[in-house]
Motif scaffolding. Structure first.
Motif, PDB file in Angstrom:
ATOM      1  N   VAL A   1      45.972  31.064  51.037  1.00 25.24           N
ATOM      2  CA  VAL A   1      44.592  30.700  51.371  1.00 25.24           C
ATOM      3  C   VAL A   1      43.800  31.933  51.778  1.00 25.24           C
ATOM      4  O   VAL A   1      42.649  32.130  51.347  1.00 25.24           O
ATOM      5  N   PHE A   2      44.412  32.783  52.593  1.00 27.19           N
ATOM      6  CA  PHE A   2      43.732  33.997  53.050  1.00 27.19           C
ATOM      7  C   PHE A   2      43.355  34.892  51.867  1.00 27.19           C
ATOM      8  O   PHE A   2      42.200  35.343  51.761  1.00 27.19           O
ATOM      9  N   PHE A   3      44.290  35.118  50.963  1.00 26.10           N
ATOM     10  CA  PHE A   3      44.005  36.019  49.841  1.00 26.10           C
ATOM     11  C   PHE A   3      43.077  35.370  48.809  1.00 26.10           C
ATOM     12  O   PHE A   3      42.279  36.065  48.181  1.00 26.10           O
ATOM     13  N   PHE A   4      43.180  34.042  48.623  1.00 33.62           N
ATOM     14  CA  PHE A   4      42.243  33.370  47.725  1.00 33.62           C
ATOM     15  C   PHE A   4      40.810  33.520  48.220  1.00 33.62           C
ATOM     16  O   PHE A   4      39.873  33.696  47.426  1.00 33.62           O
ATOM     17  N   LEU A   5      40.615  33.443  49.533  1.00 39.25           N
ATOM     18  CA  LEU A   5      39.274  33.571  50.099  1.00 39.25           C
ATOM     19  C   LEU A   5      38.815  35.032  50.125  1.00 39.25           C
ATOM     20  O   LEU A   5      37.678  35.342  49.772  1.00 39.25           O
ATOM     21  N   LYS A   6      39.712  35.904  50.545  1.00 41.49           N
ATOM     22  CA  LYS A   6      39.339  37.317  50.708  1.00 41.49           C
ATOM     23  C   LYS A   6      39.036  37.977  49.359  1.00 41.49           C
ATOM     24  O   LYS A   6      38.060  38.722  49.216  1.00 41.49           O
ATOM     25  N   ASP A   7      39.886  37.735  48.363  1.00 39.22           N
ATOM     26  CA  ASP A   7      39.769  38.403  47.062  1.00 39.22           C
ATOM     27  C   ASP A   7      39.287  37.442  45.981  1.00 39.22           C
ATOM     28  O   ASP A   7      39.715  37.531  44.834  1.00 39.22           O
ATOM     29  N   LYS A   8      38.392  36.536  46.343  1.00 39.00           N
ATOM     30  CA  LYS A   8      37.924  35.519  45.402  1.00 39.00           C
ATOM     31  C   LYS A   8      37.295  36.151  44.168  1.00 39.00           C
ATOM     32  O   LYS A   8      37.624  35.791  43.030  1.00 39.00           O
ATOM     33  N   THR A   9      36.391  37.083  44.356  1.00 38.31           N
ATOM     34  CA  THR A   9      35.686  37.698  43.227  1.00 38.31           C
ATOM     35  C   THR A   9      36.646  38.456  42.321  1.00 38.31           C
ATOM     36  O   THR A   9      36.580  38.335  41.084  1.00 38.31           O
TER      37      THR A   9
ATOM     38  N   LEU B   1      39.862  38.012  41.925  1.00 40.18           N
ATOM     39  CA  LEU B   1      40.757  37.081  41.228  1.00 40.18           C
ATOM     40  C   LEU B   1      40.044  36.393  40.072  1.00 40.18           C
ATOM     41  O   LEU B   1      40.604  36.235  38.977  1.00 40.18           O
ATOM     42  N   MET B   2      38.794  35.984  40.297  1.00 42.00           N
ATOM     43  CA  MET B   2      38.038  35.328  39.232  1.00 42.00           C
ATOM     44  C   MET B   2      37.777  36.281  38.076  1.00 42.00           C
ATOM     45  O   MET B   2      37.855  35.886  36.900  1.00 42.00           O
ATOM     46  N   ASN B   3      37.463  37.537  38.387  1.00 44.33           N
ATOM     47  CA  ASN B   3      37.243  38.521  37.321  1.00 44.33           C
ATOM     48  C   ASN B   3      38.528  38.797  36.542  1.00 44.33           C
ATOM     49  O   ASN B   3      38.487  39.006  35.319  1.00 44.33           O
ATOM     50  N   SER B   4      39.657  38.796  37.221  1.00 48.79           N
ATOM     51  CA  SER B   4      40.933  39.025  36.535  1.00 48.79           C
ATOM     52  C   SER B   4      41.246  37.890  35.575  1.00 48.79           C
ATOM     53  O   SER B   4      41.722  38.118  34.462  1.00 48.79           O
ATOM     54  N   ILE B   5      40.965  36.668  35.991  1.00 48.92           N
ATOM     55  CA  ILE B   5      41.206  35.521  35.112  1.00 48.92           C
ATOM     56  C   ILE B   5      40.248  35.549  33.927  1.00 48.92           C
ATOM     57  O   ILE B   5      40.621  35.224  32.790  1.00 48.92           O
ATOM     58  N   ALA B   6      38.992  35.955  34.162  1.00 48.21           N
ATOM     59  CA  ALA B   6      37.985  35.968  33.098  1.00 48.21           C
ATOM     60  C   ALA B   6      38.346  36.941  31.978  1.00 48.21           C
ATOM     61  O   ALA B   6      37.925  36.750  30.831  1.00 48.21           O
ATOM     62  N   GLN B   7      39.139  37.971  32.271  1.00 46.94           N
ATOM     63  CA  GLN B   7      39.510  38.936  31.241  1.00 46.94           C
ATOM     64  C   GLN B   7      40.376  38.314  30.145  1.00 46.94           C
ATOM     65  O   GLN B   7      40.393  38.810  29.017  1.00 46.94           O
ATOM     66  N   PHE B   8      41.081  37.235  30.475  1.00 48.52           N
ATOM     67  CA  PHE B   8      41.964  36.603  29.497  1.00 48.52           C
ATOM     68  C   PHE B   8      41.292  35.472  28.733  1.00 48.52           C
ATOM     69  O   PHE B   8      41.915  34.843  27.878  1.00 48.52           O
ATOM     70  N   LEU B   9      40.033  35.205  29.022  1.00 53.49           N
ATOM     71  CA  LEU B   9      39.317  34.108  28.371  1.00 53.49           C
ATOM     72  C   LEU B   9      38.485  34.631  27.212  1.00 53.49           C
ATOM     73  O   LEU B   9      38.027  35.780  27.224  1.00 53.49           O
ATOM     74  N   PRO B  10      38.229  33.803  26.181  1.00 51.29           N
ATOM     75  CA  PRO B  10      37.386  34.222  25.056  1.00 51.29           C
ATOM     76  C   PRO B  10      35.952  34.483  25.525  1.00 51.29           C
ATOM     77  O   PRO B  10      35.503  33.979  26.554  1.00 51.29           O
ATOM     78  N   LYS B  11      35.224  35.271  24.739  1.00 48.05           N
ATOM     79  CA  LYS B  11      33.839  35.562  25.083  1.00 48.05           C
ATOM     80  C   LYS B  11      32.924  34.357  24.879  1.00 48.05           C
ATOM     81  O   LYS B  11      31.913  34.220  25.554  1.00 48.05           O
ATOM     82  N   GLU B  12      33.272  33.497  23.914  1.00 51.06           N
ATOM     83  CA  GLU B  12      32.455  32.313  23.636  1.00 51.06           C
ATOM     84  C   GLU B  12      32.826  31.213  24.623  1.00 51.06           C
ATOM     85  O   GLU B  12      33.521  30.240  24.292  1.00 51.06           O
TER      86      GLU B  12
END
Length: 359
Positions: free
Chosen positions: A173-181, A183-194
């Motif tokens: 919970v602590f790391f999900f809140l602290k490093d939210k941005t 983590l979200m950017n890391s996940i977005a790198q694996f998603l298609p552009k469309e």
């Protein structure tokens, strides 16, 4: 038939953003279905992070760093949780033990009352009917007791895992809140552009889930606390235990309130009998349920829940059957997700499909 299917596919899946959304949803569903048992602490941590994200954002808006805000919010949450557990659990455990010890007496008292019914109403009830009913109830109680004993023995092996989860979940919970941005950017790198539609649906669902979790926690606290206070005031036995059960019953819409009515009614009936005190207990319980359904729920979930009751019940049955407790807990957000996807789905008019086919 093939042309009909081809036209439908063209209308619904001609947009690459729609295909991306379908792929993302299918992958998430398969991932949860395959690894839900292994990753349950992660899902719990994500749910708690959704709950605590709002106060963290409020503190960061007041020129505080996100790390400091996360430390304050998580520490406060853990402190209140420990106080609640250490203060309430011993009382709940004691009342649960006392209630279990009273169950045989309640059963014998109920059987004695049932055996008097043929004398009072000989034209409608026969002794053989009452005896067969008592035998059926005893058989069911014996079967339930064996199931409960087996479940309790199996749960002993999970105590070590529970202790590990009590350490891992707050850390996640602590790391999900602290490093939210990050983590979200890391996940977005694996998603298609469309992924325009996926972003739109995720933004809507992020707010929906946040409102739902926050509202559900507030509803549990209000309903549980008010029920406990009312039962203590009316001198009902096992008031705290029954109040906690009533509070937790709101997790399952409609069904939970119906099920939890049974222990409340039985405890009040065996304690007071068919007296005015019994009527007062049931009246107070009915008023709390009415206020919850007609005042608290509309105020807390006016934006998060805009679904027909039949849809909610079907969602509870479906997602609860798939993912157990967490499927029930998130049944309404998941149903809202399905609705959001349907509303956001692009569709090319049939006339355009025909004209494209003619070209």
């Amino acid at each position: 038939m093939f042309k009909l299917f081809s036209d439908w596919y063209t209308r619904k899946f001609s947009d690459p953003h729609a295909v991306t959304l379908v792929v993302i949803l299918v992958c998430i569903a398969l991932f949860i279905a395959l690894f839900s048992n292994l990753l349950m602490p992660v899902f719990v941590a994500i749910a708690l992070a959704f709950l605590l994200d709002l106060p963290v954002n409020k503190l960061t808006q007041s020129s505080m760093s996100r790390s400091s805000a996360t430390v304050i919010v998580v520490a406060t949450f853990l402190g209140f949780s420990l106080l609640a557990v250490l203060g309430l659990m011993p009382i709940i455990w004691k009342q649960s033990s006392n209630l279990l010890q009273e169950v045989p007496h309640m059963i014998s008292q109920g059987q004695g009352y049932l055996l008097t019914l043929p004398e009072k109403y000989p034209d409608f009830i026969h002794v053989s009917q009452i005896e067969s009913f008592i035998v059926m109830v005893n058989d069911n109680l014996l079967e339930w007791g064996q199931v409960a004993l087996k479940a309790s023995l199996n749960s002993i092996s999970d105590i070590v895992a529970l202790m590990v989860y009590l350490i891992l979940v707050p850390l996640m919970v602590f790391f999900f809140l602290k490093d939210k941005t990050e983590l979200m950017n890391s996940i977005a790198q694996f998603l298609p552009k469309e992924r325009r539609m996926a972003i739109k649906v995720s933004q809507e669902m992020n707010q929906q889930i946040l409102n739902y979790i926050r509202g559900k926690v507030i509803e549990i606290i209000i309903v549980g606390a008010s029920t406990t206070i009312a039962f203590i005031f009316l001198d009902l036995q096992y008031a705290l235990l029954l109040g906690v059960l009533v509070g937790l019953s709101v997790l399952v819409p409609y069904v939970g309130a119906t099920v939890v009515t049974i222990p409340v009614l039985l405890v009040a009936l065996f304690q007071f009998g068919l007296s005015s005190e019994f009527g007062y207990v049931m009246l107070a319980y009915g008023l709390i349920q009415a206020i919850d359904g007609n005042v608290i729920v509309p105020l807390l979930f006016s934006e998060a829940v805009n679904l027909h009751p039949v849809v909610i019940i079907i969602a509870v049955i479906f997602f609860g059957g798939l993912w157990g407790f967490w499927g029930i807990f998130f049944a309404i957000p998941l149903a809202t997700l399905v609705k959001a996807v349907i509303n956001a789905w692009p569709s090319i008019p049939a006339a355009d499909v025909i004209s494209e086919g003619q070209k």
